[in-house]
Design a protein around this motif. Structure first.
Motif, short mmCIF file in Angstrom:
data_model
loop_
_atom_site.label_atom_id
_atom_site.label_comp_id
_atom_site.label_asym_id
_atom_site.label_seq_id
_atom_site.Cartn_x
_atom_site.Cartn_y
_atom_site.Cartn_z
N LEU A 274 6.40 5.24 -11.39
CA LEU A 274 5.21 6.00 -11.78
C LEU A 274 3.92 5.36 -11.27
O LEU A 274 2.86 5.95 -11.37
N TRP A 275 4.01 4.16 -10.74
CA TRP A 275 2.88 3.30 -10.39
C TRP A 275 2.41 3.55 -8.97
O TRP A 275 3.20 3.66 -8.05
N GLN A 276 1.08 3.58 -8.78
CA GLN A 276 0.52 3.67 -7.43
C GLN A 276 -0.80 2.91 -7.39
O GLN A 276 -1.70 3.16 -8.19
N TRP A 277 -0.91 1.96 -6.47
CA TRP A 277 -2.17 1.24 -6.28
C TRP A 277 -3.19 2.18 -5.68
O TRP A 277 -2.88 2.98 -4.81
N LYS A 278 -4.44 2.07 -6.13
CA LYS A 278 -5.55 2.86 -5.59
C LYS A 278 -6.38 1.93 -4.71
O LYS A 278 -7.22 1.19 -5.20
N HIS A 279 -6.11 1.97 -3.42
CA HIS A 279 -6.80 1.09 -2.48
C HIS A 279 -8.27 1.50 -2.34
O HIS A 279 -8.61 2.67 -2.38
N ARG A 280 -9.12 0.51 -2.22
CA ARG A 280 -10.57 0.69 -2.03
C ARG A 280 -11.28 1.33 -3.23
O ARG A 280 -12.34 1.90 -3.09
N SER A 281 -10.69 1.24 -4.40
CA SER A 281 -11.36 1.76 -5.59
C SER A 281 -12.37 0.72 -6.07
O SER A 281 -12.06 -0.47 -6.12
#
Length: 120
Positions: A9-16
């Protein structure tokens, strides 16, 4: 920290940039989602942990957001159901924490007193 069942269910949000430079992730649960920040210096001694985004408890319109500590899967459930919205360790991105809001109100009160006494 949250268990292997969370990984799909996990997703990193790059450049947040919503977490002051810390890494941000999102957990999707169908239409629901949680936003988490990986804190890499929680206590000033290099310890790490996660904060979960919740509504700002000091904003009556609930348009702002705040961060609450999330130590386990129970905390994530509490964040989804509103159980962390008024947690004592919540820090609003605009208003600060519970202690900061009280100090802000005290400062505002002192300013009003100074204005009143100055005009008398």
């Amino acid at each position: 920290m949250f268990g292997p069942e969370i990984l799909p269910l996990w997703q990193w949000k790059h450049r947040s940039d919503i977490a002051g430079g810390d890494r941000v992730a999102e957990i999707r649960l169908g239409q629901l989602h949680l936003t988490l920040a990986l804190r890499t210096d929680v206590d000033g001694e290099g310890d790490y942990g996660f904060d979960v985004m919740v509504p700002c408890p000091f904003d009556p319109e609930r348009s702002g957001y705040a961060w609450a500590p999330a130590h386990n899967i129970t905390d994530l459930h509490r964040a989804l159901t509103g159980g962390l919205d008024n947690h004592e360790d919540v820090v609003c991105t605009v208003h600060g924490g519970f202690d900061d809001v009280d100090e802000e109100a005290d400062d505002h009160y002192r300013e009003q007193l100074a204005e009143i006494s100055g005009s008398a």
